[in-house]
Design an enzyme around this catalytic site. Structure first.
Site, mmCIF file in Angstrom:
data_model
loop_
_atom_site.group_PDB
_atom_site.id
_atom_site.type_symbol
_atom_site.label_atom_id
_atom_site.label_comp_id
_atom_site.label_asym_id
_atom_site.label_seq_id
_atom_site.Cartn_x
_atom_site.Cartn_y
_atom_site.Cartn_z
ATOM 1 N N CYS A 116 -0.167 0.400 7.705
ATOM 2 C CA CYS A 116 -0.688 0.876 6.424
ATOM 3 C C CYS A 116 -1.991 1.662 6.589
ATOM 4 O O CYS A 116 -2.278 2.569 5.787
ATOM 5 C CB CYS A 116 -0.908 -0.297 5.467
ATOM 6 N N GLU A 169 0.841 -1.214 0.000
ATOM 7 C CA GLU A 169 0.000 0.000 0.000
ATOM 8 C C GLU A 169 0.872 1.260 0.000
ATOM 9 O O GLU A 169 0.574 2.241 -0.675
ATOM 10 C CB GLU A 169 -0.904 0.017 1.238
#
Ligand code: AI9
Ligand code: AOF
Ligand code: ZN
Length: 363
Positions: free
Chosen positions: A83, A51
């Site tokens: 994340c 991500e």
């Protein structure tokens, strides 16, 4: 189009096959107004997550965009920051998650945190494919035991060699190349001392143009009878050779062998206790093992139901002869009720050979 973006994310995840252990392979795609503005995949444990790569590439365009990710975004501080924080800060509007992360540190918490910040989360897009990509991680993170794959290469009548032990080669170039690809993606390769005595193998990964990496080599050798001159003890390989033995091994021989390879005394008794060995390997963060024979060791793994996946290479050849060794030696079964049946079977043609891949039913 959602499926298309998640397919792309899965393809991205697979680019790091064999390189992320003990982490999963993860891919991510950022889409804004129908345009792909960022992509990324996790490349190595301890490095940024998928991500983060995708959001970095998207930059400002991530604001109000959609994120497609093949595993639930992490929400804990591991070797890298969570994340979920990065996704929230970037202003992502909607997240498609293929699969929840069964890591107890994450499972469901990542999704809950995103929702708590007003981000829409849709789960389950291409979940089955996402599960398959991370079949190794999914077993390891739940059990801390390595995923066990077992590879055989036989004639049609199931022989691994002639009665005099000749085995090179039963399968052809393409099949053997696939065998080296398997060594490239599994953390470790595991063979019995019988194979070491018979073939003096290197167990290294030899792919064209050096794209591969050697697996950790594990030799099951209950009496520590390996010869100091064995090739696996004299390689210049970045991966170690580990000898798994029992208390039958003498201290003198252990100290001689330990010059080239760590010796694990797994247990007392006549044979190496395989479940104990697998536990030790899991504790060493070895998340997957490719068992490559010989017949006796394969037989033990089969009988003890320790195999998670089978790769059976079949050559269109017939060796014959009761004395020629088969691919699964040792104890047999008397009733077909106890047979090991494969499911989710895939058959591929590799040159003139076949590769039958499958999973033991009920595992
Ligand atoms: N005998 C055959 C195989 N045999 C594989 C053996 O288990 C053993 O790994 C090899 O002999 C090791 O050689 P090295 O590690 O490359 O030096 N495997 C195959 O795919 N086809 C065959 O015909
Ligand atoms: N590789 C990966 C995730 N991996 C998850 O995070 C854990 C490892 O965290 P760390 O030690 O910080 O790398 C790993 O066990 C798994 O649960 N998560 C994600 O959001 N994206 C990624 O790309
Ligand atoms: Zn993460």
């Amino acid at each position: 189009m959602d499926v298309g973006y998640m397919k792309m994310a899965l393809e991205l995840a697979r680019k790091a096959q064999g390189r992320t252990s003990p982490n999963p392979m993860v891919g991510a795609v950022v889409v804004k107004d129908g345009n792909i503005v960022g992509t990324g995949y996790h490349q190595k444990a301890g490095t940024p997550h998928a991500e983060v790569h995708a959001l970095n590439e998207a930059g400002e365009r991530a604001y109000g965009a959609d994120l497609y990710v093949t595993l639930e975004p992490c929400n804990h501080l591991g070797r890298t920051p969570p994340c979920t924080e990065a996704i929230i800060r970037a202003g992502i509007k909607r997240v498609f998650v293929a699969l929840r992360d069964p890591n107890p540190l994450v499972s469901g918490k990542g999704i809950a945190r995103l929702k708590a910040h007003g981000i829409e989360v849709q789960e389950g897009l291409l979940e089955d494919e996402a599960r398959k990509v991370n079949e190794v991680f999914l077993k390891y993170i739940r059990t801390k035991l390595p995923f066990v794959a077992l590879k055989t290469a036989t004639s049609l009548d199931g022989k691994i060699a002639t009665e005099r032990g000749e085995s090179r080669w039963i399968t052809g170039q393409e099949a053997r190349l696939r065998g080296h690809w398997l060594r490239n993606i599994y953390d470790a390769i595991l063979v019995g001392i019988g194979t070491v005595m018979a073939d003096d193998p290197s167990l290294t990964c030899r792919l064209p143009d050096q794209e591969g990496r050697d697996p950790i080599r594990i030799i099951v050798d209950s009496k520590l009878s390996i010869d100091e001159g064995a090739r696996v003890l004299n390689l210049h390989s970045p991966a170690p050779t580990i000898i798994a033995t029992t208390a039958q091994a003498t201290a003198e021989k252990i100290s001689r062998i330990e010059k080239n390879a760590p010796v694990l005394v797994v247990n007392e008794g006549k044979e190496v206790h395989l479940p104990s060995l697998l536990k030790m390997l899991g504790d060493m963060e070895i998340t997957s093992v490719l068992v490559e024979g010989g017949g006796r060791l394969n037989g033990s793994f089969l009988r003890e139901n320790l195999v998670d996946k089978f790769y059976c290479f079949l050559a269109p050849k017939i060796i014959g002869g009761t004395k020629a060794p088969g691919s699964f030696g040792g104890e047999g079964i008397s009733s077909l009720r106890d047979v090991t049946e494969l499911i989710d079977v895939v058959v591929e043609h590799l040159g003139t050979d076949l590769l039958v891949t499958g999973y033991p039913k009920g595992k």
